[in-house]
Motif scaffolding. Structure first.
Motif, PDB file in Angstrom:
ATOM      1  N   ASN A 269       0.965  -1.214   0.046  1.00 35.68           N
ATOM      2  CA  ASN A 269       0.030   0.094   0.132  1.00 35.68           C
ATOM      3  C   ASN A 269       0.991   1.339   0.075  1.00 35.68           C
ATOM      4  N   ILE A 270       2.280   1.331   0.505  1.00 36.42           N
ATOM      5  CA  ILE A 270       2.994   2.427   0.465  1.00 36.42           C
ATOM      6  C   ILE A 270       3.173   2.909  -1.045  1.00 36.42           C
TER       7      ILE A 270
ATOM      8  N   ALA B 221       9.897  -4.754  -2.099  1.00 34.39           N
ATOM      9  CA  ALA B 221       9.431  -3.689  -2.805  1.00 34.39           C
ATOM     10  C   ALA B 221       9.591  -2.368  -2.094  1.00 34.39           C
ATOM     11  N   ILE B 222       9.527  -2.406  -0.648  1.00 31.82           N
ATOM     12  CA  ILE B 222       9.361  -1.385   0.133  1.00 31.82           C
ATOM     13  C   ILE B 222      10.633  -0.690   0.407  1.00 31.82           C
ATOM     14  N   PRO B 223      11.997  -1.389   0.634  1.00 30.01           N
ATOM     15  CA  PRO B 223      13.133  -0.541   0.514  1.00 30.01           C
ATOM     16  C   PRO B 223      13.504   0.063  -0.658  1.00 30.01           C
TER      17      PRO B 223
ATOM     18  N   VAL C 220      13.680   4.550  -5.208  1.00 29.04           N
ATOM     19  CA  VAL C 220      13.216   4.955  -6.541  1.00 29.04           C
ATOM     20  C   VAL C 220      12.423   6.242  -6.293  1.00 29.04           C
ATOM     21  N   LYS C 221      11.774   6.676  -5.130  1.00 31.99           N
ATOM     22  CA  LYS C 221      11.274   8.129  -4.763  1.00 31.99           C
ATOM     23  C   LYS C 221      12.402   9.104  -4.940  1.00 31.99           C
TER      24      LYS C 221
ATOM     25  N   LEU D 170       9.027  -6.694  -7.453  1.00 27.24           N
ATOM     26  CA  LEU D 170       9.573  -5.935  -8.488  1.00 27.24           C
ATOM     27  C   LEU D 170       8.409  -5.652  -9.394  1.00 27.24           C
ATOM     28  N   ASN D 171       7.493  -6.754  -9.411  1.00 25.16           N
ATOM     29  CA  ASN D 171       6.372  -6.414 -10.432  1.00 25.16           C
ATOM     30  C   ASN D 171       5.682  -5.141  -9.811  1.00 25.16           C
ATOM     31  N   MET D 172       5.290  -5.004  -8.798  1.00 23.77           N
ATOM     32  CA  MET D 172       4.501  -3.824  -8.046  1.00 23.77           C
ATOM     33  C   MET D 172       5.562  -2.525  -8.221  1.00 23.77           C
ATOM     34  N   LEU D 173       6.798  -2.719  -8.073  1.00 24.70           N
ATOM     35  CA  LEU D 173       7.643  -1.921  -8.115  1.00 24.70           C
ATOM     36  C   LEU D 173       7.589  -0.997  -9.420  1.00 24.70           C
ATOM     37  N   GLY D 174       7.802  -1.921 -10.466  1.00 29.33           N
ATOM     38  CA  GLY D 174       7.565  -1.644 -11.945  1.00 29.33           C
ATOM     39  C   GLY D 174       6.226  -0.785 -12.326  1.00 29.33           C
TER      40      GLY D 174
END
Ligand SMILES: [Zn+2]
Length: 474
Positions: free
Chosen positions: A179-180, A358-360, A365-366, A395-399
Motif C-alpha cells: 500500500n505504500i 519492494a518497500i526499501p 526510487v522516490k 519487483l512487479n509492483m515496483l515496476g
C-alpha cells in the motif's frame, strides 16, 4: 460491422480525458432530420463537449443506432450509479454500483452528516451530489468498517473536512506493505484509530463503534445506531452471498463466525442490519449466515481429515447444497479453497509475513533512478537473503509504480530484472509487454505479450492487448 463500430467507439471513449460525456436515450423519438442528416433510427445520442486550447467549445454529436446499443450499455456500467434508500427518518443507505455494488450509510441531523464507509473512489462525486439533496450540512464523521478500497475510496474527497474513525489496523495497512506504493494522501488516512469500543454521541443518538477484527480482515468494525436500531455490519455480512476472507489483510476462517456470534450476542433481536454488499438483513439472517459458515467449514475440514486434497473436494462438489448462496463473486468452488487456506493458516499460527523487497526499493526510487534500486536489490539479495520477501510480486509492483509515474525506461529495467529472476512466469513478460506498450514501442510490446501467452495461453488480458497492438500494426 458491429465489432468494427464498437471498437472504434470504445477506442474513442478510452482516449477521452476530462471531457463531458452525456448519453441521452432518444425517448422523444426525435426524427432524423431534426438531429442529423442520416436516415437511421436513433436510440441514443452521445454528446461530447471538449474545451480546446483556444477555450473554444466544440461539440461532437455521435448518433448511436440500434447496432451500438451494447456499447452504450457497457460504457454506462463503468460510471458509478448511486441508489439512495431511506431506512429511518434520518438514516439512509446509499448503494454505489460500478462493475459491482457496495453499501454505505448516511446519518443526517442537526449536528451534520455521519457516514459509515464511503464506497469506491469512482463514486465519490455522485455520492456527494446525493448527500447534498438530503442535507446542506457538512460531513462531520466517517467511520470505516474496514480497510478495503471499496469501503474507503471516498475518504480522499470526504476526508478533507471530516474526521475519519477506523480500526488502528487500517492506518497500519494503508501505510505499510504494498500500500505504500499507492501513496495515500493524509486526508485519506484515518484521523482517529481505535482498538477498543467507543461511543459517539451525534445527532442526539449514541453511536456504538465496536471493533471485531480478524474475520473478513483485521480491521473489521460494526457500527450500531442504538436509538434507531440500525447496524452497519461491513463485509462481515454479504447478504445471500458466500463470504470473502482477505487473508492478506488479516482475515481468518476461525474468527469470522466467532465475530458474527459476538455481534449476535450484543445486538437487539429486531436490529436492521446493513450489509457491506447486498440487501438489508435481520438477526435471523445473520444466524443463518453464521450457521452456513460453520457447517461448510466443517464439511471441508472433514474432507481434508479424510485425506482428500482441496482439488478433490472441488471436483467432488462437496458444497453443492450451498450453491444457492453463491450469488456474489465467491463461487462454491472458491469458497472451498478459501476455507482450506484458512484452515491451513490456523495451523501455521499466522506467522507474520516478511516485508516485501519492494518497500526499501520504493524509498530508493522516490529519490534516485531505478539503477540505484537495482544495485540495492542485488546487494540485499546477496547479503540479507532471509530478511525480505524476494518473491516475484515485489519487483512487479515496483515496476507498476514507476509506470504510473510515466518513468517508462526505469519500469522496463525493473521488469527485465524480474524476468531474469523468474524466467518461467508468464506474468513478468506480460508486465514488460505492458511497459513497452505504454512507452509506445509496439514491436517489443508484441514480442513480450506473445512470450507471456506462450507460457500461459489463458492470459486473456494479455491476449486482448496483443490483438489491439496487432490491429494497430496493420
Ligand atoms: Zn472488504
Amino acid at each position: 460491422k458491429m465489432e468494427k463500430d464498437r471498437q472504434k467507439l470504445e477506442d474513442f471513449l478510452n482516449s477521452l480525458k476530462g471531457e463531458v460525456v452525456s448519453i441521452i436515450p432518444n425517448n422523444k423519438n426525435l426524427g432524423l432530420a431534426q438531429i442529423y442528416g442520416i436516415a437511421r433510427r436513433i436510440n441514443f445520442l452521445l454528446i461530447i463537449e471538449k474545451i480546446n486550447d483556444l477555450k473554444m467549445k466544440s461539440k461532437t454529436i455521435f448518433i448511436i443506432t440500434a447496432i451500438m446499443l451494447i456499447v452504450t450499455n457497457t460504457f454506462a456500467q463503468k460510471k458509478a450509479k448511486v441508489e439512495v434508500a431511506k431506512i429511518t427518518d434520518n438514516i439512509y443507505k446509499l448503494e454505489a454500483t460500478t462493475t459491482f455494488s457496495v453499501n454505505m450509510l448516511a446519518f443526517i441531523g442537526d449536528d451534520g452528516i455521519l457516514l459509515v464507509d464511503d464506497c469506491m473512489a469512482e463514486a465519490s462525486e455522485t455520492i456527494q451530489a446525493e448527500l447534498k439533496k438530503l442535507s446542506d450540512k457538512p460531513v462531520k464523521y466517517i467511520i470505516s468498517t474496514h480497510v478495503h478500497g471499496d469501503h474507503t475510496g471516498g475518504n480522499k474527497l470526504f476526508g478533507k473536512d471530516a474526521i475519519i474513525i477506523a480500526h488502528s489496523n487500517v492506518k497500519k495497512q494503508l501505510t505499510s506493505g504494498f500500500n505504500i506504493l499507492q501513496e495515500f494522501s493524509e486526508e485519506s488516512l484515518p484521523d482517529k484509530s481505535i482498538d477498543e469500543e467507543m461511543t459517539l454521541n451525534f445527532n442526539g443518538e449514541d453511536v456504538r463503534i465496536i471493533p471485531l477484527p480478524g474475520g473478513h480482515s483485521d480491521s473489521d468494525m460494526i457500527v450500531w445506531f442504538t436509538k434507531s436500531g440500525v447496524v452497519c455490519m461491513g463485509s462481515l455480512l454479504l447478504t445471500n452471498q458466500l463470504p470473502y476472507i482477505d487473508y492478506n489483510a488479516g482475515g481468518g476462517i476461525k474468527a469470522y463466525p466467532e465475530n458474527i456470534e459476538k455481534a449476535i450476542s450484543i445486538l437487539p433481536d429486531d436490529a436492521v442490519l446493513v450489509a457491506g454488499h447486498g440487501e438489508n438483513a435481520t438477526i435471523d439472517d445473520l444466524k443463518k449466515y453464521s450457521e452456513m459458515i460453520t457447517k461448510t467449514t466443517g464439511i471441508v475440514q472433514q474432507g481434508l481429515n479424510n485425506g482428500k486434497t482441496v482439488d478433490d473436494l472441488v471436483k467432488d462438489k462437496v458444497l453443492a447444497e450451498y450453491d444457492s448462496w453463491a450469488n456474489g463473486f465467491v463461487t462454491t468452488d472458491f469458497w472451498i479453497k478459501l476455507i482450506a487456506t484458512g484452515l491451513s493458516n490456523e495451523k501455521k499460527n499466522n506467522k507474520p509475513a516478511k516485508e516485501s523487497i519492494a518497500i526499501p526499493l520504493y524509498y530508493t526510487v522516490k529519490e534516485k533512478k531505478a539503477e540505484a534500486a537495482i544495485n540495492q536489490y542485488r546487494e540485499l539479495k546477496k547479503n540479507k537473503p532471509d530478511d525480505y520477501d524476494f518473491g516475484e510480486q515485489g519487483l512487479n509492483m515496483l515496476g507498476y509504480y514507476l509506470l504510473g509515474k510515466n518513468r517508462f525506461d526505469e519500469a522496463i529495467e525493473i521488469f527485465k530484472l524480474n524476468i531474469k529472476n523468474f524466467p518461467d512466469s508468464w506474468n513478468v513478460y506480460d508486465s514488460l509487454g505492458e511497459a513497452y506498450m505504454k512507452k509506445g514501442d509496439k514491436e517489443l510490446a508484441i514480442k513480450y505479450y506473445k512470450k507471456s501467452l506462450e507460457i500461459n495461453p489463458d492470459n486473456t488480458n494479455g491476449e486482448k492487448f496483443l490483438n489491439e497492438l496487432q490491429k494497430k500494426e496493420k
